[in-house]
Design a protein around this motif. Structure first.
Motif, PDB file in Angstrom:
ATOM      1  N   ALA A   1       0.846  -1.194   0.000  1.00  0.00           N
ATOM      2  CA  ALA A   1       0.000   0.000   0.000  1.00  0.00           C
ATOM      3  C   ALA A   1       0.879   1.239   0.000  1.00  0.00           C
ATOM      4  O   ALA A   1       1.758   1.393   0.855  1.00  0.00           O
ATOM      5  CB  ALA A   1      -0.921  -0.010   1.216  1.00  0.00           C
TER       6      ALA A   1
ATOM      7  N   ALA B   1      -0.489   4.633  -0.328  1.00  0.00           N
ATOM      8  CA  ALA B   1      -1.226   5.661   0.385  1.00  0.00           C
ATOM      9  C   ALA B   1      -2.678   5.204   0.406  1.00  0.00           C
ATOM     10  O   ALA B   1      -3.002   4.101  -0.038  1.00  0.00           O
ATOM     11  CB  ALA B   1      -1.087   7.024  -0.316  1.00  0.00           C
ATOM     12  N   LYS B   2      -3.553   6.026   0.918  1.00  0.00           N
ATOM     13  CA  LYS B   2      -4.961   5.675   0.992  1.00  0.00           C
ATOM     14  C   LYS B   2      -5.505   5.382  -0.414  1.00  0.00           C
ATOM     15  O   LYS B   2      -5.408   6.207  -1.317  1.00  0.00           O
ATOM     16  CB  LYS B   2      -5.764   6.807   1.624  1.00  0.00           C
ATOM     17  CG  LYS B   2      -7.240   6.471   1.806  1.00  0.00           C
ATOM     18  CD  LYS B   2      -7.989   7.602   2.445  1.00  0.00           C
ATOM     19  CE  LYS B   2      -9.468   7.250   2.612  1.00  0.00           C
ATOM     20  NZ  LYS B   2     -10.230   8.365   3.241  1.00  0.00           N
ATOM     21  N   ASN B   3      -6.020   4.164  -0.591  1.00  0.00           N
ATOM     22  CA  ASN B   3      -6.661   3.715  -1.840  1.00  0.00           C
ATOM     23  C   ASN B   3      -5.686   3.482  -2.990  1.00  0.00           C
ATOM     24  O   ASN B   3      -6.115   3.248  -4.120  1.00  0.00           O
ATOM     25  CB  ASN B   3      -7.747   4.709  -2.288  1.00  0.00           C
ATOM     26  CG  ASN B   3      -8.869   4.830  -1.271  1.00  0.00           C
ATOM     27  OD1 ASN B   3      -9.215   3.860  -0.604  1.00  0.00           O
ATOM     28  ND2 ASN B   3      -9.415   6.024  -1.135  1.00  0.00           N
TER      29      ASN B   3
ATOM     30  N   THR C   1      -2.305   1.155  -4.341  1.00  0.00           N
ATOM     31  CA  THR C   1      -1.493  -0.041  -4.098  1.00  0.00           C
ATOM     32  C   THR C   1      -0.521  -0.232  -5.248  1.00  0.00           C
ATOM     33  O   THR C   1      -0.898  -0.125  -6.424  1.00  0.00           O
ATOM     34  CB  THR C   1      -2.374  -1.302  -3.966  1.00  0.00           C
ATOM     35  OG1 THR C   1      -3.311  -1.124  -2.896  1.00  0.00           O
ATOM     36  CG2 THR C   1      -1.520  -2.537  -3.679  1.00  0.00           C
TER      37      THR C   1
ATOM     38  N   HIS D   1      -5.780   1.885  -8.085  1.00  0.00           N
ATOM     39  CA  HIS D   1      -6.472   2.909  -7.299  1.00  0.00           C
ATOM     40  C   HIS D   1      -7.903   2.456  -7.026  1.00  0.00           C
ATOM     41  O   HIS D   1      -8.667   2.194  -7.951  1.00  0.00           O
ATOM     42  CB  HIS D   1      -6.489   4.240  -8.042  1.00  0.00           C
ATOM     43  CG  HIS D   1      -7.240   5.328  -7.321  1.00  0.00           C
ATOM     44  ND1 HIS D   1      -6.877   5.789  -6.081  1.00  0.00           N
ATOM     45  CD2 HIS D   1      -8.353   6.028  -7.673  1.00  0.00           C
ATOM     46  CE1 HIS D   1      -7.710   6.736  -5.700  1.00  0.00           C
ATOM     47  NE2 HIS D   1      -8.622   6.894  -6.635  1.00  0.00           N
TER      48      HIS D   1
END
Length: 225
Positions: A113, A115-117, A119, A147
């Motif tokens: 991961a 960051a948020k959302n 990969t 994303h």
């Protein structure tokens, strides 16, 4: 106007990802030697210890190809998934003949991961083709970024990948694919995925490959739970 409305619904970083992909694909008509389409349907199901089994069958109306694919997925670590697999391929030739091919593959995928959302994943594959006239072996590497987002209030993801083929018979890079795709959890019983690939191959030339993959997630119904 319709296209503009759809683009406005997408997250800005997702639009940027799509634009970068389109810009990286050659647009000159003479650069494309052909277009192939593939339609694939199958099921996914949970198997013991949080692993998963995928079974698909598919066909190409443009290339007269039929195939059956079995892919068990084993999550051995938070970041690592191992996937052995088998594919049976049947090709109908224009002269009335037929080619049958058995393909065995082993994949190891590392996913982290960012960051948020977002990969980052790197899929490494050993790919062996048993075919009439001589077997072929390849190492395939496919790094990519995914994303996760929402589209029309449904869970969705968009991914951008680049895959290279290294021939283990000749020791040369023989193929490259730029892949833009998306999937959508449309219903409890159906997850469609679409992919567009720009393929550059030393033997077959440059092609556009269009894929439609339809998956019925049996795990949503407690099958083999």
């Amino acid at each position: 106007m319709m296209l503009k409305s759809i683009i406005c619904l997408l997250p800005k970083n997702l639009v940027l990802l799509i634009l970068l992909t389109v810009a990286s694909i050659p647009t000159q008509a003479q650069d494309i030697d052909g277009v192939s389409s593939f339609v694939v349907g199958g099921v996914s199901m949970n198997i013991p210890k949080s692993n998963k089994l995928l079974i698909y069958s598919g066909m190409s109306p443009t290339d007269n190809v039929k195939a059956l694919l079995v892919l068990p997925n084993f999550k051995v670590h938070k970041y690592i998934t191992l996937t052995p697999g088998y594919t049976y391929v049947n090709v109908d030739l224009d002269n009335g003949g037929r080619i049958e091919e058995h393909q065995f593959l082993g994949m190891a995928t590392l996913a982290v991961a960012l960051a948020k959302n977002w990969t980052l994943a790197d899929r490494n594959m050993y790919f062996h083709r048993f075919r009439t006239g001589g077997d072929l072996s390849f190492y395939r590497n496919r790094p990519g970024i995914t994303h996760k987002t929402q589209l029309f209030k449904k869970q969705a993801s968009v991914f951008l990948q680049d895959e290279v083929y290294l021939s283990l018979n000749g020791g040369q890079f023989t193929r490259n694919r730029i892949i833009l795709g998306a999937d959508l959890k449309l219903f409890k019983w159906l997850t469609p995925q679409v992919m567009c690939m720009y393929q550059s191959d030393k033997v077959t030339g440059n092609k556009i490959l269009a894929w439609l993959v339809l998956t019925v997630p049996l795990e949503n119904f407690g099958v083999f739970k």
